[in-house]
Design an enzyme around this catalytic site. Structure first.
Site, mmCIF file in Angstrom:
data_model
loop_
_atom_site.group_PDB
_atom_site.id
_atom_site.type_symbol
_atom_site.label_atom_id
_atom_site.label_comp_id
_atom_site.label_asym_id
_atom_site.label_seq_id
_atom_site.Cartn_x
_atom_site.Cartn_y
_atom_site.Cartn_z
ATOM 1 N N SER A 1 -29.830 -45.425 -25.116
ATOM 2 C CA SER A 1 -28.813 -44.571 -25.686
ATOM 3 C C SER A 1 -27.420 -44.778 -25.089
ATOM 4 O O SER A 1 -26.439 -44.359 -25.691
ATOM 5 C CB SER A 1 -29.217 -43.105 -25.510
ATOM 6 O OG SER A 1 -29.289 -42.772 -24.126
ATOM 7 N N SER B 1 -32.534 -46.160 -21.237
ATOM 8 C CA SER B 1 -31.201 -46.081 -21.841
ATOM 9 C C SER B 1 -30.067 -46.742 -21.077
ATOM 10 O O SER B 1 -28.967 -46.848 -21.603
ATOM 11 C CB SER B 1 -30.827 -44.622 -22.079
ATOM 12 O OG SER B 1 -31.421 -44.197 -23.266
ATOM 13 N N LYS C 1 -20.581 -41.976 -19.635
ATOM 14 C CA LYS C 1 -21.340 -41.626 -20.834
ATOM 15 C C LYS C 1 -21.048 -40.175 -21.196
ATOM 16 O O LYS C 1 -20.881 -39.333 -20.303
ATOM 17 C CB LYS C 1 -22.833 -41.839 -20.540
ATOM 18 C CG LYS C 1 -23.757 -41.657 -21.728
ATOM 19 C CD LYS C 1 -25.187 -41.992 -21.336
ATOM 20 C CE LYS C 1 -26.172 -41.798 -22.453
ATOM 21 N NZ LYS C 1 -27.546 -42.178 -22.065
HETATM 22 N N1 GLN Z 1 -34.942 -45.088 -26.120
HETATM 23 C C1 GLN Z 1 -35.544 -44.045 -25.369
HETATM 24 C C2 GLN Z 1 -35.573 -42.769 -26.166
HETATM 25 O O1 GLN Z 1 -35.173 -42.808 -27.266
HETATM 26 C C3 GLN Z 1 -34.833 -43.876 -24.068
HETATM 27 C C4 GLN Z 1 -33.766 -42.856 -24.058
HETATM 28 C C5 GLN Z 1 -33.128 -42.689 -22.734
HETATM 29 O O2 GLN Z 1 -33.446 -43.384 -21.763
HETATM 30 N N2 GLN Z 1 -32.258 -41.711 -22.659
HETATM 31 O O3 GLN Z 1 -36.016 -41.768 -25.716
#
Ligand code: GLN
Length: 478
Positions: A154, A178, A79
């Site tokens: 994400s 994410s 990532k």
């Molecule tokens: N969807 C969650 C957010 O927007 C999780 C993000 C993540 O785990 N980095 O914060």
């Protein structure tokens, strides 16, 4: 999950290498070709052609001398918020465009030491903030299973890349879901380790008391091996636990035939936002587990409505502090329109950050401001403790908590991006593990009549990855 390149697990790849059916170089070249063919998915922000081919050659030489590491032949994507020395890393943000890392994350060092081949950096939501990958400064990632749909976020690029076989496995990071949510949307396995199991050194911080790096894979055994390599204490990260690391890949079959105690949270399955077909799947799944001899019981967890608000108060507070370092002076983008110090800060940050990141910095600054600190930040910390205590209590009586990974399947582009609250509610089933620190895994066991996959999520107690992985392996088998 079968691979289009013919190998569905690391064990299979390594057997083929041993039998001289393939080489690291040939595998890497095949993936490079496939990445090129599937370029329109926009999963990779950059392919590290030279360093990947060089590593592949190096590992082929080691293999001949019988000196290759545990991850020989494993082509992995990372990532774009994980640092790799002398390679670019941007967190999918304009503010870090063209920024090159001076050092490698601990996880990267450990992967390379075991001879993994890092093939490139994967698109994600900017600074890992989002659930759809629509917040990347470098464009959307398409879900390979239905290109009209988001891959989740994400770590959307990571999940899409594994599902489309652009690399054998990938790393993501999980602050509130994410890894697990995109895994659910793309039909792959996603593991968020216990907070502190894996070093965060070299992970671009979003919310430091939540963030964890973890694997996205085609099966549970590969996830076990990757965790085994990455986990463990690290002098560069004092939150990385010094607890010994089990040989997860060796104990992966230790739950064969074992009966376990599983709790499911009544309110999760009765939640209005849960897709009726997914709900139905879970009712049947619970019956099936009972028939197999497991104890499966509904428990009360009367805090579901507090999870998402507590998560967003605390993570935005931490983000507003973490992201203050991007000031147009230390790192990355500096506005060409700046005339003095203050305008350097203001203009660089206004032009460099995207809309969602700005929203969260403002929200976080607000909840930490002196007039509102007690009403929001302190209160959310107290809520976090209550959630931790209750989760621990459930897990003292049961081996696992079972719940859906996501309330629905992958949605279409644009469907939720206009409404941040609707988007935040996507995280309802995943944030509990991050708020409480426990490990959680999403397994691609569900298939909706709309053709898209969805995940079954399991949480276990702190540092019980060995048990979590071994039981998950059983669930994937039948
Ligand atoms: N969807 C969650 C957010 O927007 C999780 C993000 C993540 O785990 N980095 O914060």
């Amino acid at each position: 999950m079968n691979s289009t390149l013919g190998y569905s697990s690391i064990a299979q790849i390594q057997e083929a290498l041993r039998n001289n059916e393939t080489s690291c170089l040939s595998l890497t070249q095949k993936y490079l070709k496939r990445i090129e063919e599937k370029k329109h998915l926009n999963a990779f922000l950059e392919v590290f052609i030279d360093s990947a081919l060089a590593k592949a050659n190096e590992v082929d030489v080691k293999l001949k001398k019988n000196k290759a590491g545990k991850l020989a032949g494993v082509v992995i994507g990372i990532k774009d918020n994980i640092c790799y020395r002398n390679h670019k890393v941007s967190a999918s943000s304009k503010i870090l465009e063209n920024f090159e890392s001076l050092f490698s994350a601990t996880v990267v060092e450990r992967l390379l030491a075991e001879d993994a081949i890092i093939i490139g950096r994967l698109n994600c939501d900017e600074f890992a903030m989002g659930s759809s990958n629509e917040n990347s400064a470098y464009g959307n990632v398409l879900n390979p299973l239905n290109e009209k749909c988001v891959p989740g976020g994400s770590s959307g690029g990571s999940a899409a890349a594994v599902a489309a076989d652009l690399c054998h496995v990938a790393l993501g990071s999980d602050t509130g879901g994410s890894i697990r949510q995109p895994a659910s949307f793309c039909g792959v396995v996603g593991l968020k380790p216990t907070y502190g199991r894996v070093s965060r050194w070299g992970l671009i911080a979003y919310a430091s008391s939540f963030d964890q790096i973890g694997p996205l894979t085609k099966n549970v055994e590969d996830a076990a091996l990757l965790l085994e390599v990455m986990a463990g204490k690290d002098e560069y990260d004092s939150t990385a636990s010094s607890k010994s690391v089990a040989a997860y890949s060796q104990t992966i079959n230790s739950y064969k035939g074992k009966k376990v105690r599983i709790a499911y949270i009544n309110d999760c399955l009765n939640n209005d936002g849960l897709n009726p077909e997914i709900k139905n799947f879970f009712s049947n799944y619970i019956e099936k587990l009972k028939v197999e001899g497991h104890t499966v019981e509904g428990v009360d967890f009367p805090y579901l409505d507090y999870l998402v608000p507590a998560y967003y108060v605390l993570t935005t507070a931490e983000a507003s502090s973490n992201l203050s370092r991007y000031d147009g002076v230390h790192y990355g983008y500096r506005s060409p329109n700046a005339t003095d110090l203050e305008s350097t800060y203001k203009k660089s940050r206004s032009e460099g950050f995207g809309k969602e990141v700005k929203r969260r910095i403002m929200l976080g600054t607000f909840v930490l401001s002196s007039g509102y600190y007690d009403a929001y930040y302190s209160k959310a910390q107290k809520v976090r403790r209550i959630l931790q205590d209750k989760t621990k209590e459930i897990l003292s009586d049961y081996d696992f908590i079972l719940l859906p990974s996501t309330p629905g399947t992958a949605f279409e582009f644009g469907q939720k991006s206009a409404d941040p609250v609707a988007m935040y509610l996507e995280d309802i089933f995943t944030v509990q593990a991050n708020l409480t620190g426990v490990p959680a895994i999403s397994l691609p066991l569900g298939k909706h009549s709309n053709g898209m996959p969805f995940g079954v999520q399991l949480m276990a107690n702190m540092f019980e990855e060995e048990k979590l992985l071994a039981f998950s392996n059983e669930l994937m088998r039948n």
